[in-house]
Design a protein around this motif. Structure first.
Motif, short mmCIF file in Angstrom:
data_model
loop_
_atom_site.label_atom_id
_atom_site.label_comp_id
_atom_site.label_asym_id
_atom_site.label_seq_id
_atom_site.Cartn_x
_atom_site.Cartn_y
_atom_site.Cartn_z
N GLN A 42 0.61 -1.21 -0.01
CA GLN A 42 0.17 -0.04 0.00
C GLN A 42 0.95 1.16 0.07
O GLN A 42 0.37 2.16 -0.82
N LYS A 53 0.54 3.99 -3.12
CA LYS A 53 0.37 5.40 -2.61
C LYS A 53 1.58 6.22 -2.98
O LYS A 53 1.34 7.51 -3.54
N ARG A 72 -3.59 15.62 -0.51
CA ARG A 72 -4.38 14.56 -0.08
C ARG A 72 -3.41 13.16 0.01
O ARG A 72 -3.42 12.44 1.20
N TYR A 73 -2.95 12.79 -1.26
CA TYR A 73 -2.14 11.65 -1.28
C TYR A 73 -1.13 11.67 -0.39
O TYR A 73 -0.61 10.63 0.32
N GLN A 101 -0.85 13.00 2.53
CA GLN A 101 -1.33 12.86 3.91
C GLN A 101 -1.64 11.37 3.97
O GLN A 101 -1.37 10.72 5.10
N GLU A 102 -2.40 10.64 2.84
CA GLU A 102 -2.51 9.28 3.28
C GLU A 102 -1.23 8.49 3.29
O GLU A 102 -1.13 7.58 3.91
N LEU A 103 -0.19 8.94 2.42
CA LEU A 103 1.20 8.10 2.51
C LEU A 103 1.70 8.54 3.99
O LEU A 103 2.13 7.40 4.55
N ASP A 104 1.75 9.58 4.43
CA ASP A 104 2.05 9.94 5.82
C ASP A 104 1.51 8.80 6.85
O ASP A 104 2.10 8.37 7.48
N HIS A 105 0.10 8.79 6.76
CA HIS A 105 -0.68 7.97 7.48
C HIS A 105 -0.08 6.44 7.54
O HIS A 105 0.32 5.72 8.45
N LEU A 106 0.18 6.04 6.21
CA LEU A 106 0.59 4.38 6.11
C LEU A 106 1.94 4.44 6.52
O LEU A 106 2.41 3.33 7.26
#
Length: 56
Positions: A9, A13, A33-34, A36-41
Motif C-alpha cells: 500500500q 500510494k 491528500r495523497y 497525507q494518506e502516505l504519511d498515515h501509512l
C-alpha cells in the motif's frame, strides 16, 4: 494487515503521489491528500514494525 500488505500500500500510494504531483503540482489538493494518506501509512508502519528507540 500484514507487513507485506502495508508495504504494498505504501509503494502504491507513493507511486500515485509522484504521478499526480508531476501532472498537477505538489500543492494541488489531490497531491496534498495523497501525501497525507502516505504519511498515515508510513506512521502506521513505523509504529507497528520499527523498534522503539529511547532518546535522552
Amino acid at each position: 494487515m500484514s507487513k507485506q500488505e502495508l508495504m504494498n500500500q505504501i509503494e502504491k500510494k507513493r507511486a500515485e503521489l509522484i504521478q499526480v504531483a508531476s501532472t498537477k503540482g505538489f500543492t494541488s489538493s489531490i497531491a496534498i491528500r495523497y501525501s497525507q494518506e502516505l504519511d498515515h501509512l508510513l506512521n502506521t508502519y513505523n509504529s507497528q514494525y520499527l523498534k522503539k528507540v529511547n532518546t535522552y
